[in-house]
Design a protein around this motif. Structure first.
Motif, PDB file in Angstrom:
ATOM      1  N   ARG A 136       0.743  -1.481   0.317  1.00 56.74           N
ATOM      2  CA  ARG A 136      -0.235   0.694  -0.147  1.00 56.74           C
ATOM      3  C   ARG A 136       0.791   1.286   0.144  1.00 56.74           C
ATOM      4  NH1 ARG A 136      -4.153  -1.669   4.719  1.00 56.74           N
ATOM      5  NH2 ARG A 136      -5.862  -2.702   3.469  1.00 56.74           N
ATOM      6  N   VAL A 137       1.920   1.762   0.861  1.00 54.84           N
ATOM      7  CA  VAL A 137       3.029   2.269   0.987  1.00 54.84           C
ATOM      8  C   VAL A 137       3.383   2.481  -0.408  1.00 54.84           C
ATOM      9  CG1 VAL A 137       5.105   3.245   1.949  1.00 54.84           C
ATOM     10  CG2 VAL A 137       3.136   2.366   3.098  1.00 54.84           C
ATOM     11  N   LEU A 138       3.864   1.558  -0.687  1.00 50.82           N
ATOM     12  CA  LEU A 138       4.685   1.672  -2.321  1.00 50.82           C
ATOM     13  C   LEU A 138       3.910   2.339  -3.448  1.00 50.82           C
ATOM     14  CD1 LEU A 138       7.082  -1.476  -2.406  1.00 50.82           C
ATOM     15  CD2 LEU A 138       7.409   1.086  -1.842  1.00 50.82           C
ATOM     16  N   ALA A 139       2.624   2.078  -3.373  1.00 49.37           N
ATOM     17  CA  ALA A 139       1.599   2.159  -3.733  1.00 49.37           C
ATOM     18  C   ALA A 139       1.361   3.606  -4.235  1.00 49.37           C
ATOM     19  CB  ALA A 139       0.467   0.862  -4.595  1.00 49.37           C
ATOM     20  N   GLU A 140       1.141   4.119  -3.078  1.00 51.94           N
ATOM     21  CA  GLU A 140       0.886   5.498  -2.850  1.00 51.94           C
ATOM     22  C   GLU A 140       2.000   6.353  -3.193  1.00 51.94           C
ATOM     23  OE1 GLU A 140      -2.225   7.265  -2.261  1.00 51.94           O
ATOM     24  OE2 GLU A 140      -3.172   5.493  -2.240  1.00 51.94           O
ATOM     25  N   LEU A 141       3.164   5.626  -2.257  1.00 47.71           N
ATOM     26  CA  LEU A 141       4.423   6.504  -2.846  1.00 47.71           C
ATOM     27  C   LEU A 141       4.642   6.827  -3.980  1.00 47.71           C
ATOM     28  CD1 LEU A 141       7.359   5.427  -0.659  1.00 47.71           C
ATOM     29  CD2 LEU A 141       5.850   7.382  -0.618  1.00 47.71           C
ATOM     30  N   ASN A 142       4.935   5.362  -5.252  1.00 43.17           N
ATOM     31  CA  ASN A 142       4.126   5.722  -7.161  1.00 43.17           C
ATOM     32  C   ASN A 142       3.329   6.642  -7.500  1.00 43.17           C
ATOM     33  OD1 ASN A 142       6.428   4.061  -6.675  1.00 43.17           O
ATOM     34  ND2 ASN A 142       5.067   2.211  -6.973  1.00 43.17           N
ATOM     35  N   ARG A 143       2.673   6.732  -7.085  1.00 46.59           N
ATOM     36  CA  ARG A 143       1.642   7.484  -7.071  1.00 46.59           C
ATOM     37  C   ARG A 143       1.372   8.535  -7.239  1.00 46.59           C
ATOM     38  NH1 ARG A 143      -3.892   9.621  -5.448  1.00 46.59           N
ATOM     39  NH2 ARG A 143      -3.407   9.166  -3.486  1.00 46.59           N
ATOM     40  N   ARG A 144       2.487   9.254  -6.359  1.00 44.70           N
ATOM     41  CA  ARG A 144       2.549  10.111  -6.411  1.00 44.70           C
ATOM     42  C   ARG A 144       4.260  10.806  -6.743  1.00 44.70           C
ATOM     43  NH1 ARG A 144      -0.465   8.917  -2.153  1.00 44.70           N
ATOM     44  NH2 ARG A 144      -1.521  11.045  -0.810  1.00 44.70           N
ATOM     45  N   LEU A 145       4.724  10.123  -7.337  1.00 43.06           N
ATOM     46  CA  LEU A 145       6.330  10.495  -7.988  1.00 43.06           C
ATOM     47  C   LEU A 145       6.128  10.418  -9.368  1.00 43.06           C
ATOM     48  CD1 LEU A 145       8.365   7.946  -6.149  1.00 43.06           C
ATOM     49  CD2 LEU A 145       8.983  10.546  -6.414  1.00 43.06           C
ATOM     50  N   GLU A 146       4.967   9.707  -9.775  1.00 44.33           N
ATOM     51  CA  GLU A 146       5.049   8.872 -11.373  1.00 44.33           C
ATOM     52  C   GLU A 146       4.382  10.864 -12.245  1.00 44.33           C
ATOM     53  OE1 GLU A 146       2.759   5.915 -11.454  1.00 44.33           O
ATOM     54  OE2 GLU A 146       4.223   4.591 -11.300  1.00 44.33           O
ATOM     55  N   PRO A 147       3.928  11.661 -11.561  1.00 47.49           N
ATOM     56  CA  PRO A 147       3.306  12.561 -12.436  1.00 47.49           C
ATOM     57  C   PRO A 147       4.308  14.064 -12.041  1.00 47.49           C
ATOM     58  CG  PRO A 147       1.192  12.052 -10.550  1.00 47.49           C
ATOM     59  CD  PRO A 147       2.476  11.319 -10.138  1.00 47.49           C
ATOM     60  N   ILE A 148       5.560  13.834 -11.392  1.00 48.42           N
ATOM     61  CA  ILE A 148       6.501  14.439 -11.335  1.00 48.42           C
ATOM     62  C   ILE A 148       7.189  13.716 -12.169  1.00 48.42           C
ATOM     63  CG2 ILE A 148       8.501  14.831  -9.896  1.00 48.42           C
ATOM     64  CD1 ILE A 148       6.949  14.606  -6.851  1.00 48.42           C
ATOM     65  N   LEU A 149       7.395  12.859 -12.544  1.00 45.22           N
ATOM     66  CA  LEU A 149       8.020  12.457 -13.469  1.00 45.22           C
ATOM     67  C   LEU A 149       8.636  12.430 -14.933  1.00 45.22           C
ATOM     68  CD1 LEU A 149       8.967   8.836 -12.111  1.00 45.22           C
ATOM     69  CD2 LEU A 149      10.680  11.261 -12.038  1.00 45.22           C
ATOM     70  N   ASP A 150       6.373  12.368 -14.386  1.00 44.61           N
ATOM     71  CA  ASP A 150       6.446  12.452 -16.160  1.00 44.61           C
ATOM     72  C   ASP A 150       6.279  14.154 -16.625  1.00 44.61           C
ATOM     73  OD1 ASP A 150       5.872   9.918 -16.931  1.00 44.61           O
ATOM     74  OD2 ASP A 150       3.491  10.310 -15.506  1.00 44.61           O
ATOM     75  N   ARG A 151       6.199  15.062 -15.517  1.00 47.14           N
ATOM     76  CA  ARG A 151       6.326  16.647 -16.406  1.00 47.14           C
ATOM     77  C   ARG A 151       7.791  16.897 -16.328  1.00 47.14           C
ATOM     78  NH1 ARG A 151       1.868  16.666 -12.693  1.00 47.14           N
ATOM     79  NH2 ARG A 151       2.973  17.412 -10.557  1.00 47.14           N
ATOM     80  N   GLY A 152       8.135  16.729 -15.558  1.00 46.22           N
ATOM     81  CA  GLY A 152      10.084  16.491 -16.147  1.00 46.22           C
ATOM     82  C   GLY A 152      10.491  16.132 -16.952  1.00 46.22           C
ATOM     83  N   ILE A 153       9.615  15.121 -17.516  1.00 50.45           N
ATOM     84  CA  ILE A 153      10.286  14.787 -18.910  1.00 50.45           C
ATOM     85  C   ILE A 153       9.627  16.101 -20.321  1.00 50.45           C
ATOM     86  CG2 ILE A 153       9.715  12.828 -20.526  1.00 50.45           C
ATOM     87  CD1 ILE A 153       9.774  10.582 -18.363  1.00 50.45           C
ATOM     88  N   LYS A 154       8.383  15.900 -20.001  1.00 52.03           N
ATOM     89  CA  LYS A 154       7.700  16.438 -20.212  1.00 52.03           C
ATOM     90  C   LYS A 154       8.349  18.088 -20.618  1.00 52.03           C
ATOM     91  CE  LYS A 154       3.093  18.373 -22.004  1.00 52.03           C
ATOM     92  NZ  LYS A 154       1.201  18.014 -20.886  1.00 52.03           N
ATOM     93  N   ALA A 155       9.144  18.281 -19.759  1.00 52.09           N
ATOM     94  CA  ALA A 155       9.851  20.343 -19.858  1.00 52.09           C
ATOM     95  C   ALA A 155      10.348  20.075 -20.324  1.00 52.09           C
ATOM     96  CB  ALA A 155       9.683  20.475 -18.275  1.00 52.09           C
ATOM     97  N   GLY A 156      11.450  18.434 -20.702  1.00 52.92           N
ATOM     98  CA  GLY A 156      12.494  18.444 -20.478  1.00 52.92           C
ATOM     99  C   GLY A 156      13.679  18.585 -19.423  1.00 52.92           C
ATOM    100  N   GLU A 157      13.162  18.187 -18.805  1.00 51.84           N
ATOM    101  CA  GLU A 157      14.134  18.152 -17.049  1.00 51.84           C
ATOM    102  C   GLU A 157      14.461  17.324 -16.707  1.00 51.84           C
ATOM    103  OE1 GLU A 157      12.269  19.984 -13.480  1.00 51.84           O
ATOM    104  OE2 GLU A 157      10.485  21.121 -15.217  1.00 51.84           O
ATOM    105  N   LEU A 158      14.339  15.866 -17.382  1.00 50.83           N
ATOM    106  CA  LEU A 158      14.576  14.383 -17.468  1.00 50.83           C
ATOM    107  C   LEU A 158      14.513  13.904 -18.636  1.00 50.83           C
ATOM    108  CD1 LEU A 158      12.116  13.586 -14.319  1.00 50.83           C
ATOM    109  CD2 LEU A 158      14.099  14.789 -14.519  1.00 50.83           C
ATOM    110  N   ARG A 159      15.435  12.986 -18.776  1.00 47.62           N
ATOM    111  CA  ARG A 159      15.286  11.870 -19.791  1.00 47.62           C
ATOM    112  C   ARG A 159      13.746  10.531 -19.709  1.00 47.62           C
ATOM    113  NH1 ARG A 159      21.459   9.781 -18.383  1.00 47.62           N
ATOM    114  NH2 ARG A 159      22.531  11.816 -19.143  1.00 47.62           N
TER     115      ARG A 159
END
Length: 208
Positions: A136-159
C-alpha cells in the motif's frame, strides 16, 4: 424527519468524535509504550494506563495486540502521505528537481521522527499484514512520484529513457539509505544529509 431524529444527530456526531479521539489517544499511548518496553514485553494494561482509559475501553477499540499494531501501521502510513501531500502542495508547478527534493526530504523527516517505532516494526517477522502494508505504501508513493516524473520529462528536465524504472529506483534508494540509518552507524550522516545525497545521485542519472 421528526424532531427526535434531528436532536439525535448532534449527539451521534459527538459520540463519533469522542470515539475517534479515544482511539487516537490509545494509538499514541501504544507507540510510546511499545518504544519504551518493546513490542513483545509491552502489556495492554500499560497501554491503557498510558492512554488514561480502562483496559475494557482499550479492548472495545482494538480486539488484540495485532489489531493495535495494524492500526498503528495505518496511522503512520496516513501521517506519511499527509506530510507528503502538504510538502508537494508547497512546490506545485515548480521544476521536477524541486518537487522530487520535497518528496525525498518529507519521507526522511517522517521516518526520522518516528524512528524508534519504525525500528520496532522492522523486528517483526514478515507476514501478510506487513507485506500488504508495504504494498500500500509503495503504491501511494508511486502515485505521487509518477506525475512529477512525467511532467519533468515533458518539460525537458528529465530523460525519457528508463522512465518505467524511475519510481522503483528512487524508492529503493530511499529505503536503502533508511536501512543504513536504522543500523545506527555513528559515521553515517544525519537523515537530512542522506536525503540530499540520495536525491543528488538519483538526479545525476536521469536529468538531461
Amino acid at each position: 424527519m421528526n424532531r427526535d431524529s434531528k436532536s439525535e444527530a448532534p449527539v451521534k456526531k459527538l459520540r463519533s468524535r469522542l470515539k475517534e479521539a479515544t482511539a487516537d489517544a490509545i494509538l499514541a499511548a501504544a507507540a510510546t509504550v511499545f518504544a519504551r518496553e518493546g513490542l513483545h514485553a509491552a502489556k495492554m494494561e500499560s497501554i491503557a494506563e498510558q492512554a488514561g482509559v480502562s483496559v475494557g475501553t482499550l479492548y472495545n477499540h482494538f480486539t488484540d495486540r495485532a489489531a493495535l499494531l495494524e492500526a498503528l501501521r495505518a496511522k503512520r502510513r496516513e501521517a506519511l502521505l499527509e506530510r507528503l501531500d502538504a510538502s508537494l502542495a508547497q512546490v506545485e508547478g515548480q521544476p521536477a528537481r524541486v518537487q522530487l527534493r520535497a518528496f525525498v526530504v518529507a519521507v526522511f523527516a517522517h521516518v526520522s521522527e518516528h524512528d524508534v517505532f519504525v525500528r520496532l516494526l522492522m523486528q517483526l517477522p514478515e507476514d501478510a499484514a506487513r507485506t500488504q502494508n508495504k504494498s500500500r505504501v509503495l503504491a501511494e508513493l508511486n502515485r505521487r512520484l509518477e506525475p512529477i516524473l512525467d511532467r519533468g520529462i515533458k518539460a525537458g528536465e528529465l530523460r525519457a529513457e528508463g522512465r518505467a524504472f524511475y519510481p522503483a529506483l528512487l524508492v529503493g534508494m530511499v529505503r536503502g539509505a533508511l536501512d543504513r540509518l536504522r543500523e545506527g552507524d555513528r559515521a553515517s550522516p544525519a537523515a537530512a544529509a542522506w536525503a540530499e545525497e540520495v536525491l543528488r545521485v538519483f538526479l545525476k542519472g536521469i536529468e538531461v
